[in-house]
Design an enzyme around this catalytic site. Structure first.
Site, PDB file in Angstrom:
ATOM      1  N   GLY A 293       0.825  -1.199   0.000  1.00 28.90           N
ATOM      2  CA  GLY A 293       0.000   0.000   0.000  1.00 28.90           C
ATOM      3  C   GLY A 293       0.856   1.245   0.000  1.00 28.90           C
ATOM      4  O   GLY A 293       2.058   1.191   0.270  1.00 28.90           O
ATOM      5  N   PRO A 294       0.277   2.390  -0.287  1.00 28.63           N
ATOM      6  CA  PRO A 294       1.034   3.651  -0.310  1.00 28.63           C
ATOM      7  C   PRO A 294       1.500   4.045   1.080  1.00 28.63           C
ATOM      8  O   PRO A 294       1.033   3.500   2.079  1.00 28.63           O
ATOM      9  CB  PRO A 294       0.022   4.651  -0.879  1.00 28.63           C
ATOM     10  CG  PRO A 294      -1.311   4.045  -0.606  1.00 28.63           C
ATOM     11  CD  PRO A 294      -1.134   2.569  -0.655  1.00 28.63           C
ATOM     12  N   PRO A 295       2.418   5.003   1.173  1.00 32.50           N
ATOM     13  CA  PRO A 295       2.912   5.426   2.486  1.00 32.50           C
ATOM     14  C   PRO A 295       1.811   6.034   3.342  1.00 32.50           C
ATOM     15  O   PRO A 295       0.911   6.713   2.839  1.00 32.50           O
ATOM     16  CB  PRO A 295       3.979   6.479   2.130  1.00 32.50           C
ATOM     17  CG  PRO A 295       4.343   6.220   0.716  1.00 32.50           C
ATOM     18  CD  PRO A 295       3.127   5.670   0.066  1.00 32.50           C
ATOM     19  N   GLY A 296       1.897   5.797   4.631  1.00 28.92           N
ATOM     20  CA  GLY A 296       1.002   6.448   5.578  1.00 28.92           C
ATOM     21  C   GLY A 296      -0.340   5.792   5.778  1.00 28.92           C
ATOM     22  O   GLY A 296      -1.222   6.378   6.405  1.00 28.92           O
ATOM     23  N   VAL A 297      -0.540   4.546   5.276  1.00 25.85           N
ATOM     24  CA  VAL A 297      -1.850   3.906   5.440  1.00 25.85           C
ATOM     25  C   VAL A 297      -1.885   2.954   6.635  1.00 25.85           C
ATOM     26  O   VAL A 297      -2.908   2.341   6.894  1.00 25.85           O
ATOM     27  CB  VAL A 297      -2.262   3.151   4.155  1.00 25.85           C
ATOM     28  CG1 VAL A 297      -2.426   4.100   3.007  1.00 25.85           C
ATOM     29  CG2 VAL A 297      -1.254   2.058   3.810  1.00 25.85           C
ATOM     30  N   GLY A 298      -0.779   2.798   7.351  1.00 27.17           N
ATOM     31  CA  GLY A 298      -0.816   2.022   8.593  1.00 27.17           C
ATOM     32  C   GLY A 298      -0.336   0.604   8.490  1.00 27.17           C
ATOM     33  O   GLY A 298      -0.781  -0.259   9.247  1.00 27.17           O
ATOM     34  N   LYS A 299       0.610   0.324   7.578  1.00 28.51           N
ATOM     35  CA  LYS A 299       1.096  -1.060   7.423  1.00 28.51           C
ATOM     36  C   LYS A 299       1.880  -1.499   8.653  1.00 28.51           C
ATOM     37  O   LYS A 299       1.678  -2.601   9.169  1.00 28.51           O
ATOM     38  CB  LYS A 299       1.965  -1.159   6.158  1.00 28.51           C
ATOM     39  CG  LYS A 299       1.234  -0.822   4.876  1.00 28.51           C
ATOM     40  CD  LYS A 299       2.104  -1.009   3.651  1.00 28.51           C
ATOM     41  CE  LYS A 299       3.228  -0.011   3.589  1.00 28.51           C
ATOM     42  NZ  LYS A 299       2.755   1.376   3.392  1.00 28.51           N
TER      43      LYS A 299
ATOM     44  N   SER B  89      -2.752   1.197 -18.942  1.00 24.49           N
ATOM     45  CA  SER B  89      -4.141   1.551 -18.611  1.00 24.49           C
ATOM     46  C   SER B  89      -4.581   2.878 -19.182  1.00 24.49           C
ATOM     47  O   SER B  89      -5.763   3.234 -19.064  1.00 24.49           O
ATOM     48  CB  SER B  89      -4.317   1.564 -17.090  1.00 24.49           C
ATOM     49  OG  SER B  89      -3.507   2.564 -16.505  1.00 24.49           O
TER      50      SER B  89
ATOM     51  N   LYS C  56      -7.598   3.865  -8.042  1.00 23.80           N
ATOM     52  CA  LYS C  56      -7.982   4.795  -9.098  1.00 23.80           C
ATOM     53  C   LYS C  56      -9.341   5.438  -8.805  1.00 23.80           C
ATOM     54  O   LYS C  56      -9.538   6.632  -9.048  1.00 23.80           O
ATOM     55  CB  LYS C  56      -8.011   4.055 -10.430  1.00 23.80           C
ATOM     56  CG  LYS C  56      -6.619   3.649 -10.908  1.00 23.80           C
ATOM     57  CD  LYS C  56      -6.659   2.897 -12.226  1.00 23.80           C
ATOM     58  CE  LYS C  56      -5.235   2.556 -12.688  1.00 23.80           C
ATOM     59  NZ  LYS C  56      -5.222   1.813 -13.969  1.00 23.80           N
TER      60      LYS C  56
END
Length: 837
Positions: free
Chosen positions: A360-366, A721, A764
């Site tokens: 996931g992208p940075p800052g999502v709580g992984k 895409s 998206k």
């Protein structure tokens, strides 16, 4: 001018000087010297030509230097008289000198062939007669004991010392002892005080007598036990006696303790046998051997690793579920996967631990999710960052043949954990590099393979270590940079970005209270009830939101309150991210500005409204709303996915007269990758194959060319895409019909006009929602992916699924978009067109 000494001896102003290697000459002491260097021989010759044969003798600071400079010679030396000179056929000389007086060199006279120096005589300072007499007796007694103990003193010097009554002369005579270092002798020479010299010698002789007595005791004890004459046996016995005197004869007890610890460590039989064999080697090797430390360190590593100690698997599944829900809202897939493992583990004890990969992208709580999993399972949490690692030895360790070798970071962290089943997070696995030192990604294949990691071998340990009970969790921003064999071994779970409502909930429940506390604006103690007027929103759907609720705090009466409208303005116009890191930074900026005013007694508290945000954070950084303000010709809105989450982009096209050289009728700009370039060519080929349907003359491309540009030009872009977006842009430019500004699209196009599925649907759609898009065109085969999209997004954005480019054109350009007259002039991108009739 001459120098006159205490003995009424006079010297000329300048004398030749000879630098000495490893020698210091004292006054009144007769010493033989060998003179071999050319400059030294020249200085001796100059002294011999004088009436009194006087010469200065001074030690050089570094004995290894052959061509010594003046600043490399000690400034304090001794004036001596050359008593005898014997020349050697090879040009060198042997001289016998008698020291006369201490002198300090004050200046150097220019002389090419040898050193010539000006000097001052240093007189002796005798001190109090009573103190001198006491020190004299003490040093004489110590010197006699030193001689009796076997000190390295010539018999004639020992006899001479007995009859000397002059304390200065006696101190200088004792200073010729061979056990004194060159630095100690030079220190004595530079000490004019006779009292200080006698004190120094008193301490020195006492220490030497103690050493000589201990040496004699050791030799006596060893001699009494010798049965053989072998040299090795004598050395071993001496070593044992020395160790006994130092209190280090506990080797046997220490080895016994090591063996007991090995037995109690719970090692597998093969590992225990290896450890005991190393202890046996340690017993035979002398403790002075460098190999001793290497073996001892290796055995300590084997003992300190957890082999059996494990956290309990007797879980309360419902309690674990409550902990996961407390820490994070939503993330049903991750929670279900962990709870399923815990449930099956209770029933089947031999179940291997899962290997998960959070993408996931940075800052999502992984990372916080990994900590929550460890808390729910009651296990230790270990985090190891892989970002920038390029050396395979970081994973597997170095072999013991290298100096300073250590195990790899996997084994090191297992030692820190202290149990065989921790939750082990490998952070940033997508940023592992590779160079001439090896490929860490390949080394991780064994660690993250459930079929192999039960026999993991570290290069340092050289024994098998079981990692199968460890729950490995890896994190990554993108999957593409992870090598396929490694990606295949992990169960990938995607964590997309947050919706606006989710960010509002996270900001009010976690970020704002934490920033208030960090900046001293929390006011009264925390309470369960929310603050009146404080920023607060209803909790979003638990299946969608994700927030570390363990830190959710309500501040009763804070000194700073930010309204919901202000927070929403920050989210929309000052941040554009998938996570919440920048959102927290902006909230922190507001807190700092208010804290400064509170500390300066300008205000007592503050309420930040939406209109006040620009004062604290400056002008808006992002425009919230549609990607385009008007329907435009030759400009369509697409969407993309990167490691930072989803984002919208505009594809532009314009028709120009003529070609781009060499008959080239097509140009693509905007730092486009190879795959995206091929998608543009496929779109262009489809358009040219359907010229008649679009309404373009047959020979139109003979004297016209198409230029496609994808801003921003500084950002690299790639992927298939954008195919339908480029095709729509080209058709719009050719037909003069505008593209609806509230439509965004994604999908790969084929030469037959088919729209193929793409990835990153949720990311998206989140990006389209953030940009204010009303209609989203999605490949029909991606319809199944809508199950992961939050309901609030689907309620706001109309998703239209398509199977062909014809359907895309109908949605973006309106019905009958292909049945318009061909253009008679070139159409520029961004031109506003009237709405179709």
């Amino acid at each position: 001018m001459t120098h006159q000494t205490q003995d009424r001896r006079s010297y000329p102003d300048e004398l030749p000087l000879v630098p000495l290697r490893e020698a210091v000459i004292f006054p009144k002491i007769v010493t033989p010297l060998g003179v071999g260097r050319e400059r030294s021989v020249a200085a001796v010759d100059a002294a011999m030509r004088s009436e009194k044969h006087y010469i200065i003798l001074a030690a050089q600071k570094d004995a290894e230097v052959d061509d010594v400079a003046a600043d490399q010679i000690h400034p304090v030396g001794t004036v001596a008289e050359i008593v005898r000179l014997l020349r050697i056929p090879d040009g060198s000389a042997q001289v016998i000198v008698q020291g006369l007086d201490r002198v300090r060199v004050t200046d150097w006279s220019p002389e090419e062939r040898f050193f010539r120096a000006r000097f001052d005589v240093i007189p002796d300072e005798l001190g109090g007669p009573v103190e001198v007499e006491a020190l004299m007796r003490n040093v004489k007694a110590s010197f006699q004991q030193y001689v009796d103990n076997g000190g390295g003193v010539l018999p004639e010097i020992a006899m001479t010392a007995k009859g000397i009554e002059d304390p200065a002369h006696f101190a200088d005579l004792v200073a010729t002892s061979p056990d004194l270092t060159l630095e100690q002798r030079q220190q004595l020479l530079e000490t004019p005080s006779v009292v200080e010299r006698l004190r120094f010698l008193s301490v020195f002789l006492a220490k030497q007598n103690e050493i000589l007595e201990l040496k004699a005791k050791i030799q006596s004890e060893v001699q009494s036990t010798i049965d053989k004459t072998q040299r090795e046996y004598i050395l071993r016995e001496q070593l044992k006696t020395i160790q006994k005197e130092l209190g280090e004869d506990e080797g046997t007890a220490e080895l016994k303790e090591l063996r007991e610890r090995i037995e109690a460590a719970g090692m597998p039989e093969a590992t225990k046998e290896k450890a005991l064999k190393e202890v046996a080697r340690l017993e035979k090797i002398p403790q002075a051997s460098p190999e001793t430390g290497v073996i001892r360190t290796y055995v300590d590593w084997l003992i300190s690793l957890p082999w059996k100690a494990a956290a309990s698997d007797d879980w309360d599944i419902q309690a674990a579920g409550r902990i996961l829900d407390e820490d994070h809202y939503g993330l049903a897939k991750v929670k279900d996967r962990i709870l399923e493992y815990m449930a099956v583990r209770k029933l089947a004890k031999d179940l291997r631990a899962p290997i998960l990969c959070f993408v996931g992208p940075p800052g999502v709580g992984k990372t916080s999710l990994g900590k929550s999993i460890a808390r729910a399972m009651g296990r230790k949490f270990i985090r190891m960052s892989l970002g920038g690692i390029r050396d395979e030895a970081e994973i597997r360790g170095h072999r013991r043949t290298y100096v300073g070798a250590l195990p790899g970071r996997i084994i090191q962290n297992m030692k820190v954990a202290g149990e065989v089943n921790p939750v082990f997070m490998l952070d940033e696995i997508d940023k592992v590099g590779a160079d001439f030192r090896g490929d860490p990604s390949s080394a991780l294949l064994e660690v993250l393979d459930p079929e192999q990691n039960n026999t993991f071998q570290d290069h340092y340990l050289e024994v098998q270590y079981d990692l199968s009970k460890v729950i490995f969790i890896t994190t990554a921003n993108i999957e593409d940079t992870i090598i396929p064999p490694l990606r295949d071994r992990m169960e990938v779970i995607r964590l997309p970005g947050y919706t606006e409502d989710e960010k509002m909930h996270i900001a009010t429940g976690y970020l704002l209270p934490r920033q208030l506390k960090q900046h001293g604006l929390a006011g009264d103690a925390a309470a369960e009830a929310p603050a009146e007027g404080a920023a607060e929103t209803a909790a979003p759907d638990p299946a969608q939101a994700e927030v570390p609720a363990e830190n959710v705090t309500r501040i009763e009466r804070p000194k700073l309150r930010i309204t919901d409208e202000a927070l929403r303005k920050i989210i929309r116009e000052y941040t554009r991210e998938a996570g919440v890191r920048n959102l927290e930074r902006e909230i922190g900026t507001i807190n700092r500005k208010i804290a400064r005013k509170v500390a300066s007694n300008e205000i007592a508290d503050a309420v930040i409204e939406a209109a006040d945000i620009a004062t604290s954070l400056g002008p808006e950084r992002f425009e919230y709303g549609l990607a385009e303000k008007e329907d435009m010709v030759g400009a369509a809105t697409g969407v993309s996915v990167s490691e930072h989450g989803g984002d919208v982009l505009t594809v532009e096209a314009t028709i120009v007269e003529g070609t781009f050289g060499e008959g080239k009728d097509f140009q693509l700009t905007g730092q486009i990758g190879k795959v995206m370039e091929e998608s543009a060519r496929a779109a262009m080929s489809w358009v040219r194959a359907h010229q008649r349907e679009i309404g373009t003359p047959k020979d139109f491309f003979g004297d016209h060319a198409m230029h496609i540009h994808v801003p921003a030009g500084a950002i690299p872009k790639d992927g298939p895409s954008a195919g339908v977006t480029m095709a729509t842009t080209i058709v719009s430019a050719l037909t003069g019909r505008p593209v609806r500004r509230d439509v965004a699209m994604t999908g790969e196009i084929t030469l037959r006009g088919r729209v193929l599925p793409i990835g990153g649907v949720k990311e998206k759609l989140l990006a389209a929602h953030r940009a204010g898009i009303k209609t989203f065109v999605l490949p029909e085969k991606n319809k199944k992916d809508l199950v992961d999209v939050p309901k609030e997004i689907l309620d706001t954005v109309e998703v239209r699924t398509v199977a062909s480019i014809d359907e895309v054109l109908d949605i973006a350009l309106g019905k009958h978009a292909r049945l318009v007259p061909p253009p008679t002039v070139h159409r520029e991108v961004g031109r506003t067109a009237p709405p179709p009739s």
